[in-house]
Design an enzyme around this catalytic site. Structure first.
Site, PDB file in Angstrom:
ATOM      1  N   GLY A  63       0.832  -1.207   0.000  1.00 24.32           N
ATOM      2  CA  GLY A  63       0.000   0.000   0.000  1.00 24.32           C
ATOM      3  C   GLY A  63       0.857   1.244   0.000  1.00 24.32           C
ATOM      4  N   ASN A  64       0.269   2.381   0.294  1.00 19.78           N
ATOM      5  CA  ASN A  64       1.031   3.627   0.402  1.00 19.78           C
ATOM      6  C   ASN A  64       0.378   4.532   1.443  1.00 19.78           C
ATOM      7  OD1 ASN A  64      -0.896   5.516  -1.005  1.00 19.78           O
ATOM      8  ND2 ASN A  64      -0.570   3.992  -2.622  1.00 19.78           N
TER       9      ASN A  64
END
Ligand code: PMT
Length: 407
Positions: free
Chosen positions: A207-208
């Site tokens: 993810g980020n």
């Protein structure tokens, strides 16, 4: 668009100018608005709640709790199409600018998702004090409309700036605000926001750090401008704005599918999501355990495959009547990379934000952007609240949509 048929919340704070709020409420009701009044305890010393309740045809709201009843400030803040705080005393202005919340009016202000207009009223010296001016500047930065005071005789007997605008002027400014907000009435808009999560196994993902704030504020600003908005939202903790159709997704593929279904019907698309460019080629059915490989090393290799590029796919499908806007998040060679993305993805505008700029990018309440387009010179905008930036962006984009008039 004007106040007729609109739900208007009138906030009244402690100032001698509160007597003018009675006329304001009367004018609003006469113009066809549904009006609710919320007052600070000090305001009730200056204007009669009974008169205001009679004129507005709603009980006046004075405190967070009355007996066993609790005034739902969040519901009130979301009920209104617009909130006007008139008069706004120096004390209340200072509290609003700093997020203080020691009365119902301030709680409603903090919860309001609608446009807010502030009509200050105070004595000349208070008005001119640098702290008052700094507070008002801050409120403008939040995207609030601040109406100028008038010069004239003041409650102190002095003559100078500080008089609250006349009720007729407030009404016409409110009409203007609502009309301006409706510049995208009848238009459909698509926004992507937040991160995507690409599963590795049932417990882990790639993810980020996107919080969704930037895209959510853009969706809210588009809705406030009258657009029919679909927000395709990745996994975030934030609440989406009211009045917006939300499609919650997790992966880039899901975001792509939702955006593709919606894009052909939209005149304006803004892609603020931080989409994972790659995903694991295989998602393990069970939690991956620690293990040594054939060479005896304690290493794990995950093969990644490309995700669809949603912005690029939209750029390929784009018709002449559609405006397509992308965001570029960069850490180096900012301008070069943003211009490359503008070209390669066939976007009309590319909004560059850089992680090298302080208080910008992921998770922050503020952002500093430079706007690139194929035909216009680059515009570097100042660091500002994401909410204010979203409003400015929507106004600019509306100017570039065919058949949209803006004053
Ligand atoms: O959510 P916040 O915490 O408020 O942070 C806001 C933000 C930093 C995420 C936002 O302002 C922003 O910059 N969003 C784009 C981030 C990004 O992934 O940029 P990019 O340079 O990798 O992608 C360029 C554009 O292509 C973006 O519009 C992106 O949505 C789009 N894209 C990218 C990859 C992909 N597979 N599909 C896409 O549509």
């Amino acid at each position: 668009m004007n106040v007729c048929g609109k739900r208007i919340l009138v906030g009244i704070t402690g100032s001698i100018a509160a007597y003018k709020s009675i006329t304001l409420v009367r004018l609003l009701v006469k113009a066809g608005a549904e009006v609710k009044v919320v007052m600070t305890p000090a305001a009730a010393e200056f204007a009669s709640p009974l008169v205001l309740a009679t004129l507005s045809k709603h009980p006046v709201l004075l405190s967070l709790a009355t007996g066993a009843d609790w005034a739902n400030h969040v519901a009130l803040g979301r009920w209104a199409h617009a909130m006007v705080i008139a008069p706004a005393s120096a004390n209340s202005v200072a509290k609003m600018a700093t997020g203080l919340c020691d009365n119902l009016l301030l709680a409603v202000y903090l919860s309001a998702t609608c446009p807010v207009m502030i009509c200050p009223a105070m004595d000349e010296d208070m008005w001119l004090h640098p702290s008052t001016q700094a507070n008002l500047l801050r409120l403008k930065g939040f995207g609030n409309k601040v109406l100028d005071v008038e010069t004239g005789e003041l409650a102190s007997g002095l003559f100078g700036p500080g008089r609250m605008a006349e009720p007729e002027e407030i009404l016409s400014a409110l009409n203007e605000l609502l009309a301006k907000r409706a510049i995208l009435a009848g238009k459909k808009a698509l926004v992507t926001a937040g991160p995507t999560y690409e599963p590795i196994d049932p417990v882990r993902f790639i993810g980020n750090h996107s919080s969704g704030k930037m895209g959510i504020e853009i969706a809210a600003a588009l809705a406030a401008a009258g657009a029919d908005v679909t927000l395709v939202l990745g996994p975030v903790d934030l609440q989406p704005p009211v009045g917006v159709q939300v499609i919650k997704v997790t992966t880039a593929q899901e975001m792509y599918d939702a955006a593709m279904a919606c894009f052909p019907h939209c005149q304006l698309t803004v892609m603020a999501a931080a989409v994972a460019d790659y995903r694991p080629a295989v998602v393990a059915a069970e939690k991956i355990k620690k293990a040594t490989n054939v060479s005896g090393e304690d290493m794990l290799t995950i093969n990644l495959v490309r995700n669809p590029d949603i912005l690029k796919a939209c750029g390929q499908m784009k018709q002449d009547h559609q405006l397509l806007v992308g965001f570029a998040l960069e850490t180096n060679n900012e301008e070069e990379n943003a211009l490359k993305k503008l070209q390669e993805k066939n976007a009309d505008f590319m909004v560059l934000n850089s992680l090298r700029d302080a208080d910008s990018g992921f998770g922050t309440d503020t952002n500093q952007v430079t706007i690139y387009s194929k035909h216009l010179p680059a515009q570097r905008w100042p660091l500002q609240q994401k909410k204010a930036l979203a409003g400015q962006l929507v106004e600019m984009l509306a100017l570039h949509l065919p058949n949209v008039a803006i004053d």
